[in-house]
Design a protein around this motif. Structure first.
Motif, mmCIF file in Angstrom:
data_model
loop_
_atom_site.group_PDB
_atom_site.id
_atom_site.type_symbol
_atom_site.label_atom_id
_atom_site.label_comp_id
_atom_site.label_asym_id
_atom_site.label_seq_id
_atom_site.Cartn_x
_atom_site.Cartn_y
_atom_site.Cartn_z
ATOM 1 N N LEU A 41 68.910 81.448 21.483
ATOM 2 C CA LEU A 41 68.213 81.988 22.549
ATOM 3 C C LEU A 41 68.590 83.144 22.764
ATOM 4 O O LEU A 41 69.825 83.545 22.542
ATOM 5 C CB LEU A 41 68.300 80.969 23.864
ATOM 6 N N ASP A 42 67.790 84.170 23.241
ATOM 7 C CA ASP A 42 68.365 85.459 23.667
ATOM 8 C C ASP A 42 69.152 85.504 24.780
ATOM 9 O O ASP A 42 68.812 85.501 26.073
ATOM 10 C CB ASP A 42 66.966 86.394 23.911
ATOM 11 N N GLY A 43 70.624 85.703 24.790
ATOM 12 C CA GLY A 43 71.355 85.634 25.865
ATOM 13 C C GLY A 43 71.141 86.983 26.789
ATOM 14 O O GLY A 43 71.884 86.899 27.964
ATOM 15 N N SER A 44 70.444 88.034 26.351
ATOM 16 C CA SER A 44 70.151 89.086 27.568
ATOM 17 C C SER A 44 68.979 88.679 28.229
ATOM 18 O O SER A 44 68.690 89.391 29.235
ATOM 19 C CB SER A 44 69.923 90.287 26.535
ATOM 20 N N LEU A 45 68.392 87.500 28.366
ATOM 21 C CA LEU A 45 67.305 87.133 29.208
ATOM 22 C C LEU A 45 67.977 86.728 30.458
ATOM 23 O O LEU A 45 68.964 86.310 30.696
ATOM 24 C CB LEU A 45 66.402 85.803 28.724
ATOM 25 N N ALA A 46 66.949 87.043 31.710
ATOM 26 C CA ALA A 46 67.599 86.574 32.990
ATOM 27 C C ALA A 46 67.418 85.057 32.971
ATOM 28 O O ALA A 46 66.865 84.403 32.247
ATOM 29 C CB ALA A 46 66.148 86.859 33.994
ATOM 30 N N PRO A 47 68.523 84.465 33.910
ATOM 31 C CA PRO A 47 68.756 83.065 33.753
ATOM 32 C C PRO A 47 67.445 82.093 33.749
ATOM 33 O O PRO A 47 67.281 81.230 33.216
ATOM 34 C CB PRO A 47 69.486 82.806 35.025
ATOM 35 N N ASP A 48 66.577 82.447 34.658
ATOM 36 C CA ASP A 48 65.405 81.659 34.808
ATOM 37 C C ASP A 48 64.351 81.677 33.390
ATOM 38 O O ASP A 48 63.871 80.743 33.246
ATOM 39 C CB ASP A 48 64.446 82.163 36.065
ATOM 40 N N ALA A 49 64.387 83.042 32.928
ATOM 41 C CA ALA A 49 63.870 83.046 31.445
ATOM 42 C C ALA A 49 64.351 82.220 30.542
ATOM 43 O O ALA A 49 63.813 81.758 29.714
ATOM 44 C CB ALA A 49 63.518 84.451 31.378
ATOM 45 N N LEU A 50 65.794 82.152 30.629
ATOM 46 C CA LEU A 50 66.681 81.544 29.634
ATOM 47 C C LEU A 50 66.436 80.005 29.647
ATOM 48 O O LEU A 50 66.278 79.350 28.600
ATOM 49 C CB LEU A 50 68.049 81.949 30.032
ATOM 50 N N LEU A 51 66.436 79.691 31.023
ATOM 51 C CA LEU A 51 66.038 78.141 31.326
ATOM 52 C C LEU A 51 64.644 77.969 30.873
ATOM 53 O O LEU A 51 64.285 76.629 30.309
ATOM 54 C CB LEU A 51 66.269 77.782 32.779
ATOM 55 N N SER A 52 63.616 78.526 31.137
ATOM 56 C CA SER A 52 62.140 78.491 30.673
ATOM 57 C C SER A 52 62.125 78.263 29.121
ATOM 58 O O SER A 52 61.378 77.486 28.850
ATOM 59 C CB SER A 52 61.392 79.469 31.140
ATOM 60 N N GLU A 53 62.952 79.053 28.498
ATOM 61 C CA GLU A 53 62.657 79.145 27.087
ATOM 62 C C GLU A 53 63.170 77.601 26.502
ATOM 63 O O GLU A 53 62.685 77.116 25.538
ATOM 64 C CB GLU A 53 63.286 80.165 26.464
ATOM 65 N N LEU A 77 63.526 74.806 28.157
ATOM 66 C CA LEU A 77 62.632 73.684 28.507
ATOM 67 C C LEU A 77 61.292 73.712 27.475
ATOM 68 O O LEU A 77 60.887 72.859 27.242
ATOM 69 C CB LEU A 77 62.063 73.884 29.798
ATOM 70 N N GLU A 78 60.948 74.957 27.121
ATOM 71 C CA GLU A 78 59.581 75.052 26.381
ATOM 72 C C GLU A 78 60.103 74.318 24.913
ATOM 73 O O GLU A 78 59.381 73.726 24.342
ATOM 74 C CB GLU A 78 59.497 76.444 26.108
ATOM 75 N N ILE A 79 61.093 74.568 24.511
ATOM 76 C CA ILE A 79 61.831 73.970 23.154
ATOM 77 C C ILE A 79 61.878 72.548 23.206
ATOM 78 O O ILE A 79 61.439 71.755 22.376
ATOM 79 C CB ILE A 79 63.047 74.796 22.698
ATOM 80 N N LEU A 80 62.155 71.791 24.284
ATOM 81 C CA LEU A 80 62.483 70.679 24.502
ATOM 82 C C LEU A 80 61.139 69.958 24.677
ATOM 83 O O LEU A 80 60.760 68.926 23.979
ATOM 84 C CB LEU A 80 62.993 70.258 25.772
ATOM 85 N N HIS A 81 60.043 70.772 25.360
ATOM 86 C CA HIS A 81 58.516 70.047 25.439
ATOM 87 C C HIS A 81 58.064 70.221 24.045
ATOM 88 O O HIS A 81 57.613 69.255 23.505
ATOM 89 C CB HIS A 81 57.887 70.991 26.237
ATOM 90 N N ARG A 82 58.438 71.190 23.324
ATOM 91 C CA ARG A 82 57.726 71.262 21.839
ATOM 92 C C ARG A 82 58.325 70.079 20.810
ATOM 93 O O ARG A 82 57.511 69.749 19.927
ATOM 94 C CB ARG A 82 58.024 72.550 21.245
ATOM 95 N N ASN A 83 59.537 69.717 21.324
ATOM 96 C CA ASN A 83 60.227 68.809 20.487
ATOM 97 C C ASN A 83 60.038 67.256 20.956
ATOM 98 O O ASN A 83 60.683 66.447 20.474
ATOM 99 C CB ASN A 83 61.672 69.172 20.213
ATOM 100 N N GLU A 84 59.176 67.285 22.059
ATOM 101 C CA GLU A 84 58.617 66.092 22.646
ATOM 102 C C GLU A 84 60.027 65.236 23.360
ATOM 103 O O GLU A 84 60.069 64.098 23.164
ATOM 104 C CB GLU A 84 58.154 65.237 21.644
ATOM 105 N N VAL A 85 60.830 66.166 23.780
ATOM 106 C CA VAL A 85 61.849 65.390 24.678
ATOM 107 C C VAL A 85 61.551 65.611 25.992
ATOM 108 O O VAL A 85 61.051 66.714 26.570
ATOM 109 C CB VAL A 85 63.139 66.473 24.375
ATOM 110 N N SER A 86 61.834 64.476 26.797
ATOM 111 C CA SER A 86 61.490 64.390 28.074
ATOM 112 C C SER A 86 62.245 65.364 29.132
ATOM 113 O O SER A 86 63.271 65.248 28.820
ATOM 114 C CB SER A 86 61.682 62.988 28.702
ATOM 115 N N VAL A 87 61.596 66.213 29.809
ATOM 116 C CA VAL A 87 61.991 67.153 30.544
ATOM 117 C C VAL A 87 61.715 66.841 32.000
ATOM 118 O O VAL A 87 61.967 67.533 32.973
ATOM 119 C CB VAL A 87 62.013 68.484 30.238
#
Length: 306
Positions: free
Chosen positions: A282-294, A296-306
């Motif tokens: 993940l891009d460490g220069s992202l704002a914290p909210d954007a980092l978290l969203s990215e 969570l999206e990866i977890l969703h794509r990998n069908e991990v319960s969030v």
């Protein structure tokens, strides 16, 4: 069904806490610290241990479980972590000690290879007679990945890596093909930063540690009788300031050496983690909210319960 484990990994000062805390809070997860120095009691500042405030936000485990005078092995970590992973509803590993992750990622972690005292004595004899760099060169011939991670002066880990190779015929770092045999499934996140940004963060972190009392922390350990050759005293910041207290280094030189060695250590950590194809960077220069969203999206794509 295998237990699913999320992990946030990467080099020191890369911003693991900025992702792991909000991610753990969102998921209702418990954090299992995966740091070879944070296990020691009384070593808070130099190890960047989670603050009391951070520990109130999310339950943290595997902190302060070892006395500084004692050694703590990869096997000790695995033995402490596995029962927690098995019993906690949502365990999340956070840290930069790649060997600890490897010990949990494989069915036959080399951290569990029993020590061979006679072989260790022979390797120590070679180090004494021919020098630590000779021993490190021997490791580089059989396990260049581990050699890139361990400094030549980190004799204990260099000897352990050589010991494992000589006992098993395989390097510690050669377990990539056994991930499927792990008792767990993993989703791994790493924080990526440009090297100059990471190095600047490291330099500023060392300055902050000095301002908040790292020297006093090392002095207290020394006054307690923790010897210079204790495993914990090989940690970055502790070794150099111990040498200052023994009048072998000036304070400015000690601080400069901490920064230099920490930058080199971060480079070795990146070498270790870059070889792990499971990691989502993940891009460490992202704002914290954007980092978290990215994440969570990866977890969703990998069908991990969030």
């Amino acid at each position: 069904m295998k237990k699913h484990v999320i992990a946030v990994v990467g080099p020191t000062a890369s911003g693991k806490t900025a992702l792991s805390l909000p991610l753990a809070m969102h998921l209702g997860a418990d954090i299992l610290c995966m740091d070879s120095m944070q296990v020691y009691r009384g070593m808070d500042i130099g190890t960047a241990k989670p603050t009391p405030e951070e520990q109130l936000l999310v339950p943290h485990y595997l902190l302060d479980i070892c006395d500084p005078a004692d050694a703590f092995t990869v096997t000790d970590y695995a033995n402490a972590a596995k029962p927690l992973i098995d019993t906690l509803p949502s365990p999340m590993l956070v840290g930069g000690t790649g060997l600890y992750l490897q010990a949990l990622s494989t069915s036959s972690a080399f951290g569990e290879v029993s020590a061979d005292d006679e072989l260790r004595r022979e390797l120590h004899r070679i180090a004494d007679e021919k020098g630590v760099h000779f021993l490190h060169n021997e490791l580089e011939k059989v396990d260049p990945v581990s050699a890139a991670k361990f400094h030549a002066n980190d004799v204990r880990r260099v000897i352990r890596a050589l010991e494992v190779y000589k006992l098993t015929g395989k390097p510690i770092s050669a377990q990539r093909d056994t991930y499927e045999n792990s008792p767990y499934t993993f989703t791994l996140f790493g924080i990526s930063l440009p090297r100059d940004v990471l190095y600047d963060r490291i330099n500023r972190r060392v300055d902050q540690m000095m301002e908040t009392g790292l020297l006093d922390e090392v002095r207290a350990l020394k006054d307690r009788g923790v010897p210079a050759d204790a495993s914990c005293m090989q940690g970055l910041g502790y070794k150099e300031l111990y040498e200052y207290l023994d009048t072998r280094l000036s304070l400015p030189d000690a601080v400069s050496l901490i920064k230099l060695r920490t930058r080199h250590f971060a480079k070795r950590q990146l070498t270790w983690f870059r070889r792990d194809e499971r990691i989502h960077w993940l891009d460490g220069s992202l704002a914290p909210d954007a980092l978290l969203s990215e994440a969570l999206e990866i977890l969703h794509r990998n069908e991990v319960s969030v």
